[in-house]
Design an enzyme around this catalytic site. Structure first.
Site, PDB file in Angstrom:
ATOM      1  N   ASP A   1       0.960  -1.232  -0.149  1.00 20.64           N
ATOM      2  CA  ASP A   1      -0.564  -0.076   0.273  1.00 20.64           C
ATOM      3  C   ASP A   1       1.247   0.993   0.150  1.00 20.64           C
ATOM      4  O   ASP A   1       1.965   1.332  -0.180  1.00 20.64           O
ATOM      5  CB  ASP A   1      -1.072   0.176   1.519  1.00 20.64           C
ATOM      6  CG  ASP A   1      -2.138   0.544   1.056  1.00 20.64           C
ATOM      7  OD1 ASP A   1      -2.242   2.021   0.624  1.00 20.64           O
ATOM      8  OD2 ASP A   1      -3.252   0.118   1.288  1.00 20.64           O
TER       9      ASP A   1
ATOM     10  N   HIS B   1       2.529   2.175  -3.427  1.00 19.84           N
ATOM     11  CA  HIS B   1       1.762   2.835  -3.788  1.00 19.84           C
ATOM     12  C   HIS B   1       2.080   4.109  -3.606  1.00 19.84           C
ATOM     13  O   HIS B   1       0.947   5.070  -4.172  1.00 19.84           O
ATOM     14  CB  HIS B   1       0.026   3.130  -3.253  1.00 19.84           C
ATOM     15  CG  HIS B   1      -0.853   1.565  -3.298  1.00 19.84           C
ATOM     16  ND1 HIS B   1      -2.188   1.281  -2.587  1.00 19.84           N
ATOM     17  CD2 HIS B   1      -0.520  -0.013  -3.789  1.00 19.84           C
ATOM     18  CE1 HIS B   1      -2.377   0.321  -2.941  1.00 19.84           C
ATOM     19  NE2 HIS B   1      -1.379  -0.573  -4.069  1.00 19.84           N
TER      20      HIS B   1
END
Length: 397
Positions: free
Chosen positions: A210, A233
């Protein structure tokens, strides 16, 4: 055999920055034994010591259950993790935390050891990346209301949820941290911060599933420097605006960082139909290297995971004084720069200076899109910068 607690006093001037004479409280045991009770006992003793002290987990592999270490302490405390601790698989089930340090002023965490969240089995059952109504998993390490702290030379491996969560701290430095989890591990933000002031994240390597670093509401005076991110991310400010109690974000600097193979790059994200009206101001990204990064530069004021918002209502989060300077490298898609600002509160004073983002995919050259923003251009831009129209919200003059 049960774990044990050894207590002894040594001269640790080179090891501790606090005192030439410090009491060391050791929490260890036989290989693969559960040291939860020993760690809690050692911390309690160290926290009550009248002079700076140290909690030591020696080299070796140990099990550790839910461990909440709460101050305030009488003197500064150092927690030295030389070994590797793994979740015990029982005490953290159904909990939102594993290891917690809270309400401590004057704190060090170091030692070269590893927090191993053993997240592989939990990830398979985790659907929090698909819906907000999901079973929460434990964050590996939490710092709640910790001030004047240095976290250095430790590793977080395979967290079930966030690796590190930092809330309401002041004057904290993270230095030479390693964060490791597979790209497909859901919700494993590397370091999430909120409502802190004066935090530095330096010389850190993050590979996770993430956001490498996510910046929540109420953050003030944050420096992120010399961080390598990927997979993951990217580095994100937000998401902002989901809750009515959120606070302003000010003075965020991300510099001299490298992003490698991330699904987003440098991102600011706010919710439409936001529950509050706040401002995010003084956000600066500079001297960033990109290597095969998707969506390298992204302002997204229509961020709406799980379709739990009304995109017809523009975001009420104001973005002011945003800069992207000396951003260079390669993109994995043609959306090299996308500035999607709110029609209710168009972005103000956005500066784009000297960017060079290359893309050689089959769907054409890289693009630079603007909505509800007219950026100030400094130096050269590749791709060619837009001059975006400002679309006024209904009823606005």
């Amino acid at each position: 055999m049960g774990s044990y607690l050894g207590i002894y006093t040594i001269l640790v001037l080179c090891l501790l920055g606090y005192s030439a004479n410090a009491e060391v409280f050791t929490a260890g045991g036989p290989p693969n034994s559960d040291i939860t009770a020993a760690v809690l006992k050692a911390f309690t003793s160290a926290c009550q010591a009248p002079a700076p002290s140290q909690v030591l987990i020696p080299k070796g592999d140990f099990k550790l259950g839910e461990t909440v270490m709460t101050g305030p302490c009488k003197s500064p405390i150092e927690f030295t993790l030389q070994g590797n601790v793994k979740t015990d698989g029982g005490s953290t089930q159904g909990k939102d935390r594993w290891v917690v340090f809270e309400k401590i002023n004057g704190f060090k965490l170091n030692g070269g050891g590893t927090f191993d969240g053993e997240g592989n089995a939990a990830w398979k059952a985790n659907n929090c990346h698909k819906t907000f109504e999901c079973k929460k998993l434990p964050i590996s390490v939490r710092f709640d209301f910790v001030d004047n702290a240095e976290i250095k030379d430790v590793t977080s491996l395979d967290a079930k949820n966030f690796h590190f969560n930092v809330i309401s701290g002041k004057n904290m430095t993270f230095d030479n941290i390693k964060i490791i989890a597979p790209a497909e591990s859901p919700n494993t933000d590397g370091i999430h911060l909120g409502r802190c002031e004066g935090v530095k994240i330096l010389n850190t390597k993050i590979a996770t599933g993430d956001d490498c670093i996510s910046v929540g509401d109420g953050m003030k005076n944050l420096l992120i420097e010399k961080v390598v991110c990927g997979p993951g991310h990217g580095i994100s400010v937000g998401s902002l605006g989901r809750y009515g109690w959120e606070q302003d974000v000010t003075d965020i600097t991300v510099k001299n960082c490298t992003l490698e193979g991330t699904s987003n790059g440098l991102r600011i994200k706010t919710w439409p139909s936001a529950a509050c009206t706040t401002t995010a101001a003084g956000i600066h990204f500079e001297d960033i290297i990109l290597n095969k990064v998707s969506n390298p530069i992204l302002i997204d004021q229509e961020y709406c995971p799980w379709n739990q918002c009304n995109k017809n209502k523009p975001s009420t989060i104001k973005l002011v004084d945003i800069t992207f300077r000396n951003i260079r490298g390669t993109s994995e898609n043609k959306d090299a720069v996308k500035l999607l600002c709110s029609k209710g509160h168009p972005c103000e004073n956005v500066e784009i200076g000297d960017i060079n983002i290359e893309y050689t995919g089959p769907d054409g050259p890289p693009t630079f899109e603007c909505t509800n923003v007219t950026p100030k251009l400094v130096g050269a831009q590749n791709p060619k910068a837009c001059v975006g129209p400002v679309v006024k919200a209904p009823g606005k003059e």
